[in-house]
Design an enzyme around this catalytic site. Structure first.
Site, mmCIF file in Angstrom:
data_model
loop_
_atom_site.group_PDB
_atom_site.id
_atom_site.type_symbol
_atom_site.label_atom_id
_atom_site.label_comp_id
_atom_site.label_asym_id
_atom_site.label_seq_id
_atom_site.Cartn_x
_atom_site.Cartn_y
_atom_site.Cartn_z
ATOM 1 N N ASP A 50 4.817 4.426 -0.856
ATOM 2 C CA ASP A 50 4.752 4.375 0.284
ATOM 3 C C ASP A 50 6.147 4.047 0.229
ATOM 4 O OD1 ASP A 50 4.204 2.963 3.116
ATOM 5 O OD2 ASP A 50 2.950 2.069 2.580
ATOM 6 N N CYS A 77 3.866 1.084 6.230
ATOM 7 C CA CYS A 77 2.912 2.328 6.506
ATOM 8 C C CYS A 77 2.835 3.429 7.345
ATOM 9 C CB CYS A 77 2.664 1.914 8.188
ATOM 10 S SG CYS A 77 2.210 -0.291 8.257
ATOM 11 N N HIS A 78 3.430 3.581 6.181
ATOM 12 C CA HIS A 78 3.402 5.405 5.479
ATOM 13 C C HIS A 78 3.167 5.441 4.301
ATOM 14 C CE1 HIS A 78 7.719 4.494 8.293
ATOM 15 N NE2 HIS A 78 6.896 4.763 8.294
ATOM 16 N N PRO A 79 1.806 5.844 3.974
ATOM 17 C CA PRO A 79 1.635 6.037 2.539
ATOM 18 C C PRO A 79 1.501 7.708 2.563
ATOM 19 C CG PRO A 79 -0.355 5.186 3.894
ATOM 20 C CD PRO A 79 0.696 4.762 4.323
#
Length: 510
Positions: A299, A448-450
């Protein structure tokens, strides 16, 4: 439960599991063929039942605590000694209904490593037609799409403090990009946003809602996928829970997982597909040994420099983060690996509350730290165990420190002088790289970019092949952020849309 068009089809050609960005694209594109019967299953609510704040761009920070989010957190992180909240969307539109509405491709160089595990046809140039297919871009810059469902463009009225930050970046010697969202440039510029006429435009708004009238498309919400069903190595359907009962749906052609980096990997594991020792630990019978499932979780972490200002910061009209910079942490980097985003509010910080101010967010865009996703049981309602291992690798710390030092030089520029900006957090006590690194490791948050838990490739550690088919099985694909083997150097939603557009074409051609 809300059911749209359901009941007309006893069976389906394609079942799409997960109604987020990718699922909305696939359901809409596949159902364009009237002869293809499509079922979309979504664990959350229909778009019309989501909180009113979803549509109002400045309200997005509040959505993580509402019903539109799953409310996930990581395990305690070694770098910070605390868990990290990891919001993801729950409801039609998925995370596109709760995110910060930034719509930007990664720089083309960040897609080069996608072929390291043998994936074919996934370079930036390969993806470009699918990027273009998603958008009607206001910039009309080279390589941008002009006829896609998503209407994207920079904020029409940027916040004055953010414009001052942009001027400050130019005064500090950085390049002014023409189209920072297009994937071809470095520098600073207003970024494209998924905001149309003052309202959020989610994947459900742009793709799914216009398709709901089609008789060959059924959508079932409040439907939690329990496990995948098989006849030998072929996936034949999905068992799901709705209204307190258990139902099954069958697919004559394929099942496509679009439940995201967390949901898709967890569903595979609950179905007995994954690393044998992890499944044994969770007391899930092994169906198909696939060691890469749940591995490679990573992430974008983000550290924030929070400032107090003497001059009042105007109230936000857009998404708070309207201007970004994409740059290299060192001259030797093979592409931009660092993002700086200017934010028109003072985000909560560990030093002191700030009522009037702004924030500079700094994020390593190509982190090398890798973690895992695991399940504890076959219970579909038990949250998975998430460990992205943020800042486990010192290289990621060095990258974020470089960005924080760059941000300080920008804020010291003449353009910010009239604002009287004072750095509150980390503050003047963090005067060198070592103290900045310690601050970043302790007080970062997730961007919040997994990605990465069902990684794309052709080798033994890959989960899906170059056509997004789950390796060793038939009739089953994954088409969402989980297949991204290494994260692109920008916010990920635009890339997820492109992956889904490509997946729809792969499905059409078998």
């Amino acid at each position: 439960m809300t059911t749209l068009n359901s009941g007309r089809n006893p069976g389906y050609d394609v079942i799409v599991v997960g109604g987020g960005s990718a699922g909305c694209v696939l359901a809409a594109r596949l159902s364009e063929d009237a002869d293809v019967r499509v079922l979309l299953l979504e664990a959350g609510r229909p778009a019309t039942a989501l909180p009113d704040a979803v549509a109002y761009p400045p309200a997005w920070p509040s959505l993580a605590a509402m019903s539109a989010s799953w409310g996930d957190s990581t395990v305690v992180q070694g770098s910070s000694g605390a868990p990290v909240p990891l919001p993801r969307g729950r409801g039609l539109g998925g995370s596109s209904a709760i995110n910060a509405m930034v719509f930007a491709r990664g720089h083309r160089s960040s897609y080069d490593s996608w072929s390291e595990h043998g994936a074919k046809g996934w370079t930036f140039d390969d993806l470009l037609p699918y990027f273009q297919r998603t958008e009607s871009a206001a910039s009309a810059a080279p390589g941008r799409g002009l006829t896609g469902p998503l209407t994207v463009g920079p904020a029409t009225e940027p916040n004055d403090v953010l414009l001052a930050c942009l001027t400050g970046a130019l005064q500090a010697g950085h390049r002014r990009a023409r189209d920072i969202s297009g994937g071809l440039e470095e520098g600073f510029a207003p970024v494209d946003l998924n905001i149309v006429a003052g309202r959020r435009q989610s994947a459900a708004d742009a793709y799914l809602t216009p398709a709901l009238h089609r008789p060959n498309l059924d959508v079932v919400t409040d439907a939690v996928a329990h496990r995948l069903l098989f006849d030998g190595p072929r996936c034949t359907g999905v068992e799901y829970g709705v209204d307190g009962g258990v139902r099954t749906a069958t697919a004559a052609r394929e099942v496509v997982l679009t439940a995201g980096t967390i949901g898709s990997a967890a569903l595979l594991l609950r179905s007995g597909i994954g690393p044998e020792e992890d499944l044994r630990r969770a007391q899930v019978p092994l169906f198909h040994h696939l060691p890469g499932v749940g591995r490679n979780l990573h992430d974008h972490p983000r550290a924030n420099l929070v400032h107090r200002t003497r001059r009042p910061v105007p109230a936000a009209r857009n998404n708070h983060g309207e201007i970004i910079g994409l740059l290299r942490s060192t001259p030797e980097a093979d592409g931009p690996d660092l993002q700086i985003i200017f934010i028109d509010i003072a985000v909560p910080n560990p030093v002191a509350p700030v009522e009037n101010g702004f924030t500079v967010g700094v994020s390593p865009m190509r982190p090398v730290s890798r973690g895992t996703l695991r399940i504890v049981s076959a219970d579909p309602y038990a949250p998975p165990v998430l460990d992205p291992a943020y800042f486990a690798e010192e290289r990621d710390v060095r990258t974020v420190v470089s960005g924080m030092e760059t941000a300080r030089r920008i804020i010291a520029s003449p353009a910010l002088a009239e604002w009287g900006a004072e750095e509150v957090s980390p503050g003047p006590g963090a005067a060198d790289g070592r103290s900045l690194g310690a601050y970043a490791r302790r007080y970062f948050g997730s961007y919040c970019h997994p990605v990465g838990t069902c990684a794309l490739g052709e080798d033994e550690v890959s989960v899906v092949d170059s056509a997004l088919r789950v390796r060793g099985l038939d009739g089953l694909r994954v088409a969402d952020a989980s297949v991204i083997p290494s994260i692109p150097s920008n916010n990920t939603n635009a890339t997820v849309y492109a992956i889904a557009e490509r997946a729809a074409e792969l499905l059409r051609h078998g």
